[in-house]
Design an enzyme around this catalytic site. Structure first.
Site, PDB file in Angstrom:
ATOM      1  N   HIS A 171       0.851  -1.145  -0.013  1.00 55.40           N
ATOM      2  CA  HIS A 171       0.090  -0.010  -0.016  1.00 55.40           C
ATOM      3  C   HIS A 171       0.900   1.288   0.002  1.00 55.40           C
ATOM      4  CE1 HIS A 171      -4.119  -1.529   0.372  1.00 55.40           C
ATOM      5  NE2 HIS A 171      -3.718  -2.148   1.487  1.00 55.40           N
ATOM      6  N   CYS A 245       0.487   1.679  -5.727  1.00 49.93           N
ATOM      7  CA  CYS A 245      -0.543   2.884  -6.513  1.00 49.93           C
ATOM      8  C   CYS A 245       0.153   4.177  -6.761  1.00 49.93           C
ATOM      9  CB  CYS A 245      -2.030   2.736  -5.768  1.00 49.93           C
ATOM     10  SG  CYS A 245      -2.871   0.969  -5.736  1.00 49.93           S
ATOM     11  N   ARG A 254      -0.186   2.489 -11.469  1.00 49.28           N
ATOM     12  CA  ARG A 254       0.849   1.672 -10.675  1.00 49.28           C
ATOM     13  C   ARG A 254       2.480   2.402 -10.897  1.00 49.28           C
ATOM     14  NH1 ARG A 254      -3.362   0.445  -9.021  1.00 49.28           N
ATOM     15  NH2 ARG A 254      -3.860  -1.684  -8.593  1.00 49.28           N
TER      16      ARG A 254
END
Length: 267
Positions: A171, A245, A254
């Protein structure tokens, strides 16, 4: 002089309007507070809990390896399907001897293979420039891996020190956000991966600032973007891939960072 007469129906209508406005105001305040609490939960609480959990897992892995115990997450048979090509490194693997003429790649290629357990932490990722030290778990499930603050290993890609591509996801925002600042990595920055048997050191080599979330080429054995073919490699090697991300607080694209294996040190 005529005095205007206010009818009861008019007063009732005004009272209803006032009640409606008051009720609407209360609802707006309530909705605002709920949204504020959700933001606090996502941006603060999930980070706090995930980071604490990841730190505890790192400590547990270090204790386990120090005790020489056999854990399912490190060398046990994976609980996923039989098509899993994940592997971990044998504790008997010798380290590279600078005076022997044996290369790091040859030593890494000689490791015995076994499958890590699905969604279990089995390695530790350290990035000195970012002050990052987090567990690596098998798979990229949000609930079972990424939302715990772990970094996830793309199933079917290589394992640490193996020929091919050791590909990871993490993340960038919320849930520990381990890859929040991977965009700050530069060429030659070091990325270390510790397993039960060895520490593998990679050097950052290339960065793909933005590509499609469906760009599967970046995690192939010879990583190369299929969206932006100018980014990537054309020859087999010992690669590591970090994906997250981008832009921040979105999941539309990405960001990809690649590195190459430069050393292997047995535990």
């Amino acid at each position: 002089m005529r005095v205007p007469v206010v009818q009861h129906t008019t007063r009732r209508q005004r009272a209803r309007r006032r009640r409606a406005l008051w009720t609407g105001g209360e609802l707006l305040v309530t909705v605002g507070l709920v949204l504020l609490l959700l933001v606090v939960h996502q941006l603060w609480w999930t980070n706090r809990e995930a980071r604490r959990g990841a730190e505890r897992k790192v400590e547990a892995l270090e204790r386990e390896w120090g005790d020489g115990a056999t854990g399912d997450g490190a060398t046990g048979k994976g609980s996923g399907d039989d098509g899993d090509s994940g592997t971990s490194v044998s504790a008997a693997t010798p380290g590279p001897d600078p005076g022997s003429g044996t290369s790091t790649r040859q030593q890494a290629a000689s490791t015995r293979q076994s499958s890590p357990s699905w969604s279990q932490a089995y390695a530790i990722l350290t990035i000195p420039r970012l002050g990052l030290r987090v567990p690596v778990a098998e798979g990229v499930s949000k609930q079972d891996v990424l939302n715990k603050g772990y970094v996830g290993h793309y199933r079917g890609t290589g394992q640490p020190g193996q020929a091919g591509n050791f590909a990871l996801a993490g993340h960038r925002n919320t849930h520990g956000e381990p890859f929040r600042y991977v965009n700050r990595l530069r060429a030659k920055d070091l990325v270390e991966v510790e397993t039960r048997s060895a520490t593998y050191t990679y050097a950052v080599d290339k960065t793909l600032p933005q590509t499609s979330a469906r760009d599967s080429g970046v995690v192939r054995p010879i990583p190369r973007s299929i969206v932006k073919p100018g980014y990537g490699y054309s020859e087999p090697g010992y690669y590591i891939t970090l994906t997250t991300c981008t832009p921040e607080y979105t999941s539309r694209y990405r960001l990809v960072v690649w590195g190459k294996l430069v050393s292997m040190r047995p535990r």
